[in-house]
Design a protein around this motif. Structure first.
Motif, PDB file in Angstrom:
ATOM      1  N   ALA A   3       0.840  -1.193   0.000  1.00  0.00           N
ATOM      2  CA  ALA A   3       0.000   0.000   0.000  1.00  0.00           C
ATOM      3  C   ALA A   3       0.877   1.245   0.000  1.00  0.00           C
ATOM      4  N   TYR A   4       0.406   2.260  -0.701  1.00  0.00           N
ATOM      5  CA  TYR A   4       1.078   3.559  -0.704  1.00  0.00           C
ATOM      6  C   TYR A   4       0.614   4.345   0.521  1.00  0.00           C
ATOM      7  N   ASN A   5       1.552   5.002   1.196  1.00  0.00           N
ATOM      8  CA  ASN A   5       1.244   5.845   2.342  1.00  0.00           C
ATOM      9  C   ASN A   5       1.117   7.292   1.887  1.00  0.00           C
ATOM     10  N   ASN A  25      -8.938   6.629   2.311  1.00  0.00           N
ATOM     11  CA  ASN A  25      -8.962   5.335   3.002  1.00  0.00           C
ATOM     12  C   ASN A  25     -10.146   4.482   2.558  1.00  0.00           C
ATOM     13  N   GLY A  30      -7.514  -0.421   0.408  1.00  0.00           N
ATOM     14  CA  GLY A  30      -6.314  -1.140   0.815  1.00  0.00           C
ATOM     15  C   GLY A  30      -5.089  -0.847  -0.038  1.00  0.00           C
ATOM     16  N   ARG A  31      -5.272  -0.204  -1.172  1.00  0.00           N
ATOM     17  CA  ARG A  31      -4.154   0.158  -2.038  1.00  0.00           C
ATOM     18  C   ARG A  31      -3.401   1.362  -1.465  1.00  0.00           C
ATOM     19  N   PHE A  32      -4.103   2.130  -0.625  1.00  0.00           N
ATOM     20  CA  PHE A  32      -3.540   3.320   0.005  1.00  0.00           C
ATOM     21  C   PHE A  32      -3.851   3.306   1.489  1.00  0.00           C
ATOM     22  N   ARG A  33      -2.926   3.877   2.274  1.00  0.00           N
ATOM     23  CA  ARG A  33      -3.162   4.170   3.687  1.00  0.00           C
ATOM     24  C   ARG A  33      -2.986   5.677   3.820  1.00  0.00           C
TER      25      ARG A  33
END
Length: 166
Positions: A3-5, A25, A30-33
């Motif tokens: 995941a990318y933050n 979010n 789920g791909r990003f946080r």
């Protein structure tokens, strides 16, 4: 898949940045946080912003917090840092570990809206829609196929062009 933050910044961290955090979010699946923070956090989230986030399906508690929480050695390493208010864009930011891609997506501050309750709600909804449009464009980017400079250019372009038609 990693995941990318993403960290959204605003001076007060009470409306725009927390709405962007909640929205990414949910939509990032789920791909990003996503997180949000402010240089001078207000200490509370605007009630209309929290209401919009909850109605959108974001169930985690939102809180106004300092960007210092994300500048330390024990903080998650950010892939992207996006300012959403002009004041934060002009401030000297901490040095973020990992040298994230940065961009500015200026959004008018709905917390400054005056007038009736309907006028205030309309301002928050307009900010929400502007953020939604930009996040949709961000989510459509083939990030795994772009190098750092291309990511930077694409992210900055989103902040300059999206929302003009609102």
């Amino acid at each position: 898949m990693t995941a990318y933050n993403v960290l959204f910044l605003c001076t007060g961290n009470s409306a725009r940045s927390v709405m962007a955090e909640a929205m990414l979010n949910v939509l990032g699946e789920g791909r990003f946080r996503a997180w949000s923070a402010g240089s001078f956090p207000a200490g509370k989230v605007q009630p209309i912003a929290a209401e919009l986030a909850q109605a959108f399906g974001y169930v985690e508690p939102l809180r106004s917090k300092s960007w210092d929480e994300f500048a330390g050695a024990d903080a998650p390493s950010m892939d992207f840092v996006i300012t959403v208010c002009d004041d934060a864009a002009g401030e000297v930011c901490p040095v973020w570990p990992g040298q994230p891609v940065t961009a500015h997506w200026g959004v008018p501050d709905p917390a400054k809206a005056e007038g009736s309750e309907d006028d205030r709600r309309r301002a928050f909804q307009q900010a929400w829609m502007m953020l939604r449009q930009r996040i949709d464009l961000f989510l459509a980017l083939p990030l795994d196929k772009l190098d750092r400079l291309s990511r930077q250019a694409q992210l900055r372009a989103i902040g300059q062009t999206a929302g003009d038609e609102l």
